[in-house]
Design an enzyme around this catalytic site. Structure first.
Site, short mmCIF file in Angstrom:
data_model
loop_
_atom_site.label_atom_id
_atom_site.label_comp_id
_atom_site.label_asym_id
_atom_site.label_seq_id
_atom_site.Cartn_x
_atom_site.Cartn_y
_atom_site.Cartn_z
N ASP A 155 24.98 93.54 63.08
CA ASP A 155 24.94 93.83 61.64
C ASP A 155 25.87 95.00 61.34
O ASP A 155 25.44 96.12 61.06
CB ASP A 155 23.49 94.13 61.22
CG ASP A 155 22.61 92.90 61.34
OD1 ASP A 155 23.11 91.79 61.09
OD2 ASP A 155 21.43 93.04 61.69
N LYS A 206 24.26 87.81 67.72
CA LYS A 206 23.89 87.16 66.47
C LYS A 206 24.85 87.64 65.37
O LYS A 206 24.98 88.84 65.14
CB LYS A 206 22.46 87.51 66.07
CG LYS A 206 22.03 86.80 64.79
CD LYS A 206 20.65 87.22 64.36
CE LYS A 206 20.65 88.49 63.54
NZ LYS A 206 21.01 88.35 62.14
N ASP A 224 23.50 83.22 62.13
CA ASP A 224 22.26 83.38 61.34
C ASP A 224 22.58 83.37 59.85
O ASP A 224 22.64 84.41 59.21
CB ASP A 224 21.62 84.71 61.77
CG ASP A 224 20.34 85.03 61.03
OD1 ASP A 224 19.69 84.10 60.53
OD2 ASP A 224 19.99 86.22 60.96
N LYS A 266 20.96 81.13 57.65
CA LYS A 266 19.73 80.73 56.94
C LYS A 266 20.03 79.85 55.74
O LYS A 266 19.73 80.22 54.60
CB LYS A 266 18.95 81.96 56.48
CG LYS A 266 18.57 82.93 57.58
CD LYS A 266 17.67 84.03 57.04
CE LYS A 266 17.29 85.06 58.06
NZ LYS A 266 18.37 86.01 58.42
N LEU A 267 20.60 78.67 56.00
CA LEU A 267 20.97 77.80 54.89
C LEU A 267 19.73 77.33 54.11
O LEU A 267 18.69 77.05 54.71
CB LEU A 267 21.76 76.59 55.40
CG LEU A 267 23.25 76.84 55.60
CD1 LEU A 267 23.52 77.77 56.75
CD2 LEU A 267 23.99 75.52 55.81
N ASP A 272 19.54 74.96 50.54
CA ASP A 272 20.17 74.38 49.36
C ASP A 272 19.74 72.92 49.27
O ASP A 272 18.88 72.50 50.05
CB ASP A 272 21.71 74.52 49.47
CG ASP A 272 22.38 74.61 48.11
OD1 ASP A 272 21.99 73.84 47.21
OD2 ASP A 272 23.31 75.43 47.94
N ILE A 273 20.33 72.15 48.40
CA ILE A 273 19.94 70.74 48.33
C ILE A 273 20.44 70.04 49.60
O ILE A 273 21.41 70.49 50.23
CB ILE A 273 20.50 70.04 47.06
CG1 ILE A 273 22.03 70.13 47.02
CG2 ILE A 273 19.87 70.63 45.81
CD1 ILE A 273 22.66 69.28 45.92
N PRO A 274 19.75 68.95 50.01
CA PRO A 274 20.08 68.34 51.32
C PRO A 274 21.56 68.01 51.50
O PRO A 274 22.13 68.29 52.56
CB PRO A 274 19.21 67.07 51.33
CG PRO A 274 18.02 67.44 50.50
CD PRO A 274 18.55 68.32 49.40
N ASN A 275 22.22 67.45 50.49
CA ASN A 275 23.61 67.07 50.69
C ASN A 275 24.51 68.28 50.95
O ASN A 275 25.40 68.23 51.80
CB ASN A 275 24.13 66.27 49.48
CG ASN A 275 25.55 65.80 49.73
OD1 ASN A 275 25.83 65.16 50.74
ND2 ASN A 275 26.46 66.19 48.84
N THR A 321 10.50 88.14 58.82
CA THR A 321 9.63 89.19 59.38
C THR A 321 9.53 90.40 58.45
O THR A 321 8.74 91.30 58.68
CB THR A 321 10.13 89.63 60.78
OG1 THR A 321 11.55 89.67 60.75
CG2 THR A 321 9.69 88.66 61.85
N GLN A 354 11.36 96.21 58.50
CA GLN A 354 10.56 95.13 59.09
C GLN A 354 9.08 95.43 58.96
O GLN A 354 8.66 96.57 59.13
CB GLN A 354 10.92 94.96 60.58
CG GLN A 354 12.37 94.61 60.85
CD GLN A 354 12.68 93.13 60.62
OE1 GLN A 354 11.94 92.42 59.93
NE2 GLN A 354 13.78 92.68 61.19
N GLY A 399 18.35 94.12 66.72
CA GLY A 399 19.45 94.80 66.06
C GLY A 399 19.39 96.29 66.31
O GLY A 399 19.82 96.79 67.36
N ARG A 400 18.79 96.99 65.34
CA ARG A 400 18.89 98.45 65.33
C ARG A 400 18.35 99.16 66.57
O ARG A 400 18.87 100.22 66.94
CB ARG A 400 18.24 98.99 64.05
CG ARG A 400 19.12 98.72 62.84
CD ARG A 400 18.37 98.80 61.55
NE ARG A 400 17.48 97.66 61.36
CZ ARG A 400 16.80 97.41 60.24
NH1 ARG A 400 16.89 98.25 59.22
NH2 ARG A 400 16.03 96.35 60.14
O1 C5P Z 1 17.71 95.71 63.16
P1 C5P Z 1 16.71 94.62 63.35
O2 C5P Z 1 16.29 94.43 64.80
O3 C5P Z 1 15.53 94.71 62.41
O4 C5P Z 1 17.51 93.29 62.96
C1 C5P Z 1 16.91 92.03 62.92
C2 C5P Z 1 17.95 91.01 62.64
O5 C5P Z 1 17.30 89.73 62.64
C3 C5P Z 1 18.62 91.15 61.27
O6 C5P Z 1 19.98 90.76 61.43
C4 C5P Z 1 17.89 90.16 60.38
O7 C5P Z 1 18.73 89.61 59.39
C5 C5P Z 1 17.48 89.08 61.38
N1 C5P Z 1 16.32 88.28 61.03
C6 C5P Z 1 15.08 88.84 60.74
N2 C5P Z 1 14.02 88.05 60.39
C7 C5P Z 1 14.16 86.71 60.35
C8 C5P Z 1 15.40 86.13 60.67
C9 C5P Z 1 16.47 86.96 61.01
O8 C5P Z 1 14.93 90.05 60.82
N3 C5P Z 1 13.12 85.95 60.07
#
Ligand code: C5P
Length: 238
Positions: free
Chosen positions: A10, A32, A59, A61-62, A64-67, A120, A191, A209-210
């Protein structure tokens, strides 16, 4: 089943991402790439990361409409990524269309397709007060996971706390990828449903991530997460 930790890149730009991986000697680790980076850098970044041997979870996360999702997945399939996702709340037809788009281009070598159940960052309170969903979080997540399975998807994105129930409902081979991971004593930030790697005994993949990218020493944070996760997994299996 191969277990992997995907590091969430990120960051603002391709240069930042490549520099981060290089400086911290994280060659070839699974990464990711999310919206922030992909919207700016696009397929070129994916090609570069692939060229350096990184397994990639795109990542986006689409939803939208199916087509539209079908056509978009056809475009993404050409990138030879390893994992990609949609929102389960887009419905069965949308999820089937996503799978068809990937398989249509890549056949058996299609990237694994997983569905986000509930983010989350979504709390129980948000679920009822903002989204007007009056069922308990666990039930919503379980039902979305079963829909994803019915649509032919490979697994779901869920919190560690839901992974066991999902395995029981959808079967052991149905994949669980869990973000919201924090090393002990790290800040949860935005989170809401966080857990440590040791608690992730029913996860096939972790996304961190962080807790890694903001650590003083990202490589040792990554290695520590792997160690703690593998140790608990072994205890569960033995
Ligand atoms: O920094 P952190 O560990 O919180 O990052 C989590 C990563 O996972 C972020 O890039 C976030 O967009 C992604 N993510 C999430 N929850 C989801 C799907 C993806 O936190 N359900």
């Amino acid at each position: 089943m191969k277990k992997q930790i995907y590091i969430a890149l990120d960051v603002k730009s391709k240069d930042d991402a490549i520099r981060f991986l290089k400086i911290n000697q994280l060659q070839g680790v699974p990464v990711k790439v999310g919206m922030q980076l992909f919207y700016r850098e696009g397929p070129e970044l994916i090609k570069e990361l692939k060229g350096s041997g990184h397994p990639i979870f795109l990542d986006l996360k689409l939803h939208d409409i199916p087509n539209t999702v079908y056509q978009s997945m056809k475009s993404l399939a050409a990138l030879e990524i390893d994992l990609v996702n949609v929102h389960a709340s887009g419905g069965l037809d949308m999820m089937r269309a996503a799978k068809d788009g990937l398989v249509g281009v890549c056949g058996e070598r299609a990237p694994k397709l997983i569905a986000v159940t509930q983010l989350t960052s979504t709390s129980k309170e948000m679920l009822s007060k903002e989204l007007l969903i009056d069922r308990p979080m666990e039930q919503v997540v379980d039902s979305y996971a079963l829909s994803a399975k019915r649509a032919g998807l490979d697994g779901v994105v869920c919190s560690v706390w839901e992974a066991k129930q999902i395995k029981e409902s959808c079967g052991e081979s149905f994949l669980t990828l869990t973000p919201g991971i924090r090393l002990e004593d790290d800040d949860a930030h935005d989170q809401k449903r966080v857990s440590t790697p040791s608690e992730a005994t029913y996860s096939n993949y972790l996304v961190i991530g962080r807790s890694i990218t903001k650590a003083k020493d990202p490589k040792s944070a990554y290695e520590r997460a792997l160690r703690e996760w593998n140790y608990e997994h072994r205890k569960t299996i033995n």
